[in-house]
Design a protein around this motif. Sequence first.
Motif, PDB file in Angstrom:
ATOM      1  N   LEU A  72       0.822  -1.211   0.000  1.00 18.93           N
ATOM      2  CA  LEU A  72       0.000   0.000   0.000  1.00 18.93           C
ATOM      3  C   LEU A  72       0.856   1.261   0.000  1.00 18.93           C
ATOM      4  N   ASP A  73       1.896   1.291   0.801  1.00 22.58           N
ATOM      5  CA  ASP A  73       2.723   2.501   0.879  1.00 22.58           C
ATOM      6  C   ASP A  73       3.380   2.798  -0.466  1.00 22.58           C
ATOM      7  N   GLU A  74       3.902   1.764  -1.143  1.00 20.24           N
ATOM      8  CA  GLU A  74       4.526   1.969  -2.445  1.00 20.24           C
ATOM      9  C   GLU A  74       3.495   2.424  -3.479  1.00 20.24           C
ATOM     10  N   SER A  75       2.284   1.890  -3.420  1.00 20.93           N
ATOM     11  CA  SER A  75       1.226   2.296  -4.353  1.00 20.93           C
ATOM     12  C   SER A  75       0.885   3.771  -4.168  1.00 20.93           C
ATOM     13  N   ILE A  76       0.809   4.213  -2.908  1.00 25.68           N
ATOM     14  CA  ILE A  76       0.518   5.624  -2.621  1.00 25.68           C
ATOM     15  C   ILE A  76       1.629   6.509  -3.178  1.00 25.68           C
ATOM     16  N   ASN A  77       2.868   6.093  -3.003  1.00 25.79           N
ATOM     17  CA  ASN A  77       3.993   6.904  -3.499  1.00 25.79           C
ATOM     18  C   ASN A  77       3.989   6.995  -5.025  1.00 25.79           C
ATOM     19  N   LEU A  78       3.617   5.902  -5.701  1.00 27.27           N
ATOM     20  CA  LEU A  78       3.502   5.945  -7.159  1.00 27.27           C
ATOM     21  C   LEU A  78       2.460   6.964  -7.595  1.00 27.27           C
ATOM     22  N   LEU A  79       1.330   7.020  -6.908  1.00 26.78           N
ATOM     23  CA  LEU A  79       0.262   7.951  -7.253  1.00 26.78           C
ATOM     24  C   LEU A  79       0.667   9.395  -6.928  1.00 26.78           C
ATOM     25  N   ILE A  80       1.326   9.580  -5.789  1.00 32.57           N
ATOM     26  CA  ILE A  80       1.763  10.933  -5.427  1.00 32.57           C
ATOM     27  C   ILE A  80       2.737  11.467  -6.476  1.00 32.57           C
ATOM     28  N   HIS A  81       3.651  10.603  -6.918  1.00 33.54           N
ATOM     29  CA  HIS A  81       4.621  11.029  -7.943  1.00 33.54           C
ATOM     30  C   HIS A  81       3.897  11.353  -9.254  1.00 33.54           C
ATOM     31  N   ALA A  82       2.929  10.524  -9.641  1.00 31.81           N
ATOM     32  CA  ALA A  82       2.200  10.779 -10.887  1.00 31.81           C
ATOM     33  C   ALA A  82       1.411  12.083 -10.804  1.00 31.81           C
ATOM     34  N   ILE A  83       0.821  12.366  -9.644  1.00 29.83           N
ATOM     35  CA  ILE A  83       0.063  13.616  -9.477  1.00 29.83           C
ATOM     36  C   ILE A  83       1.001  14.807  -9.534  1.00 29.83           C
ATOM     37  N   ALA A  84       2.131  14.681  -8.846  1.00 31.20           N
ATOM     38  CA  ALA A  84       3.075  15.804  -8.770  1.00 31.20           C
ATOM     39  C   ALA A  84       3.691  16.117 -10.122  1.00 31.20           C
ATOM     40  N   THR A  85       3.879  15.117 -10.981  1.00 27.22           N
ATOM     41  CA  THR A  85       4.531  15.325 -12.279  1.00 27.22           C
ATOM     42  C   THR A  85       3.529  15.372 -13.435  1.00 27.22           C
ATOM     43  N   ASN A  86       2.233  15.373 -13.084  1.00 29.93           N
ATOM     44  CA  ASN A  86       1.148  15.446 -14.078  1.00 29.93           C
ATOM     45  C   ASN A  86       1.191  14.296 -15.083  1.00 29.93           C
ATOM     46  N   LYS A  87       1.671  13.129 -14.636  1.00 27.80           N
ATOM     47  CA  LYS A  87       1.632  11.960 -15.509  1.00 27.80           C
ATOM     48  C   LYS A  87       0.188  11.471 -15.626  1.00 27.80           C
ATOM     49  N   LYS A  88      -0.149  11.010 -16.815  1.00 27.03           N
ATOM     50  CA  LYS A  88      -1.526  10.570 -17.027  1.00 27.03           C
ATOM     51  C   LYS A  88      -1.760   9.211 -16.377  1.00 27.03           C
ATOM     52  N   ILE A  89      -2.833   9.176 -15.604  1.00 26.27           N
ATOM     53  CA  ILE A  89      -3.258   7.943 -14.937  1.00 26.27           C
ATOM     54  C   ILE A  89      -4.526   7.448 -15.624  1.00 26.27           C
ATOM     55  N   ALA A  90      -4.629   6.137 -15.826  1.00 23.87           N
ATOM     56  CA  ALA A  90      -5.841   5.551 -16.415  1.00 23.87           C
ATOM     57  C   ALA A  90      -6.346   4.431 -15.505  1.00 23.87           C
ATOM     58  N   ILE A  91      -7.631   4.499 -15.191  1.00 17.31           N
ATOM     59  CA  ILE A  91      -8.276   3.461 -14.382  1.00 17.31           C
ATOM     60  C   ILE A  91      -8.945   2.473 -15.329  1.00 17.31           C
ATOM     61  N   CYS A  92      -8.705   1.188 -15.125  1.00 16.64           N
ATOM     62  CA  CYS A  92      -9.424   0.155 -15.870  1.00 16.64           C
ATOM     63  C   CYS A  92     -10.351  -0.556 -14.898  1.00 16.64           C
TER      64      CYS A  92
END
Length: 775
Positions: free
Chosen positions: A80-100
């Motif tokens: 869970l902690d690593e998943s949160i960090n991946l999302l925080i990094h994507a939000i901070a760098t404006n990387k596109k996230i896609a939910i399936c």
Amino acid sequence: MPDPTLRRRTQAKLPNHRWKIYPQFPQLAEELAQAISPDFSPVLAQVLIDRGMTTVEAAQGFIHPDSLDLPSPLDDFPALDESINLLIHAIATNKKIAICGDYDADGMTSTALLLRALRYLGANVDYAIPSRMKDGYGINERIVEEFHREGVKLILTVDNGIAAFKPIVLARNLGLDVIVTDHHEVPPEVPPATTILNPKLIREDSPYRGVAGVGVAYILAVCLAQKLKKAQPLINPLRELLTLGTIADLAPLTGVNRRWLKWGLRQLPNSKLAGVQALIQVSGATSSASKQGRAMKPDEIGFRLGPRINAVGRIGDPQIVIELLTTDDRGVALERAMQCEQINARRQEMCEEIEREAIAWVESSNIDLGDRRVLLVVKSGWHHGVIGIVASRLVERYGVPVFIGTYEDAEKTHVRGSARGIPEFDVFEALQFCDDLLGKYGGHRAAGGFSLSGDNLQAFGDRLSQFACHCLDPSHLKPAIAIDTALDFDRINLQFYREIDALHPCGIENPAPVFWTGNAKVVEQRIVGKGHLKLTLETDGSPANRIQAIAWRWGEYYPLPPRVDVAYKLRENVWNGETSIELELVSARFPEVAPPAQPILVNPEAPPVSVRPEWLAGPPLEDLFGQLQGRVFVYGDGRPSAGPTHAAIDYDRPQGVCETFIFWTLPPSLTHLKWFLAKGQPQQIYIYSQLPSLPSPEKLRSLLSEYLTRSPGSPLHLLKFSQAHWVAPSTVLAALRELGYPCKDFPKTDSLVRELERLHRWYGFSPAKLGKIRF
């Protein structure tokens, strides 16, 4: 006294159920109720005991789940902690996230929940849901390639992905990170995702073990928001979506689900989400709960909100639901809710039509379900998205596992189907047993999906029947109704109904209490709506003990007999501003006689047998009668009369020594046979192995009940009673025990159904087998 013809006709149409009443512990229930609260009902304490809550501590924790200390999800979910960090990094760098997501209620509420959370937290996020008809379940390589072309850097699966090995390999090879959030069983080969969040991968005693896909999404979203210090405005709206998805997905209402849903169900009647408000409005849910400040009941989601969401995923466009649950525009929300309403109405019509056609096919095919022990029905033109619902209805009707399918092409070369099981039957194991005949398949113990070539259909049905006959006894084909405790009608009122709220939320693994009342008089009955039965019931001959009842989809059982034992749940009925409590029937049976005391049983021992006769297969009777000499004993149910003969014939019992016995049917037990042998001392016995007219389990119990009621205190002669009805003494004992008489001084018996099966085998004994018996 009702007309016996009517009784037989009506009895044949009563629900085909097994009643399983929990063992009663009145003293423990009384002590537990007093320890919980002076006002707590011992009846409800018995329900808690039935759920495994036998101590005050366990009961208090169940009733007040907020009082329990929960571990942090970060402690129980290693990734869970690593998943949160991946999302925080994507939000901070404006990387596109896609939910399936997925196209069922769990998948769509999960998708909407994470969309709301990630958009609020500033993420660049979009979503995709595979097509039920074109893609099937879960993320696939086409979706991965589309995400890659659109510049997606992080894929987040919800309610799927744990079995998507190839698509996730493709995503990783394309340089994409993948967070899998899922709750389904973990396959032997786990996909190489960047991180995986699945409660099946955490410790077995974790309170988070039973969360649905939407529960995993909720944990991820809330923990992410907490780390970004933006959680407070998100908690309530996300909890509402969590509640919708958890109940609609039939997740267990234990552990953390129970705690979260207690909060969520209190919020839903006054939801702040435009889409939930609109859905409640068009479905007619919680008309009184919001006014009275009470929590919504899980049934209102399960039977009103959930089906409208699920219907869209089955036969519509899931985007409708996603927009409904993510918009803050009331106009858009109402428009999408109306679309859900229209699609659900169409889904209902389709289900009813398919159900009618399926029943007509079964009834015209004269299938022996007792022999096959499984139902496979396939027809062209049925919509794959709704046949699973019809399968569940057919299970309720016929009591066997149901595999239902439709041809996907005009040439009938390919079948796609759904399956629903019964508790004693594992659907997924059955599909594995047919592995070489199937294309794709999947599922779990209770349900599954499959596809196969039309050429394999006959072999598939035979293989399923082989599996079903291996794991199912005939007794399993009567659905079991778990009943908590007896309840008198005069105890049922609004106050008692409110007390049951302490046990809510009820659902999977915490079912709503089922009560039963014996010998209720049916005062009035009529068919209402689409085949429902509306009743007025009464006990003790008193109008003061009258109560209204509804039995959904029981039109085929009309009319019920004048007196019945009823099993039921309680429900609130609001009409013209008046609130009353009525029964929701789940089963009915003919009144069972409560055993007043241990009956007096007479069971004389058989005398010793010294003869060793020759056991012979019977030749044609007319030939045999012409050859006989001396004294002959002719015996059996439906035995023919002797033709021309020089012999003296004894019927029913030998009057003395008889040189020859003729058994048209065997005596009903070895004990009876010993009596005949000791009396007649035959030299030869001719066997015809005919099966006598055996009573059904219900008939035998009824005969015993009538005998014990008609002759209370009179001895019951086991040999005479069993001979009169062609059953063994052990069969009678099994029936007595099922009526509640322990018969402690007699040998153990199997279930009545098993004893009758054993009796069938006895009547089929060959002369060779009988000749080996040592008397």
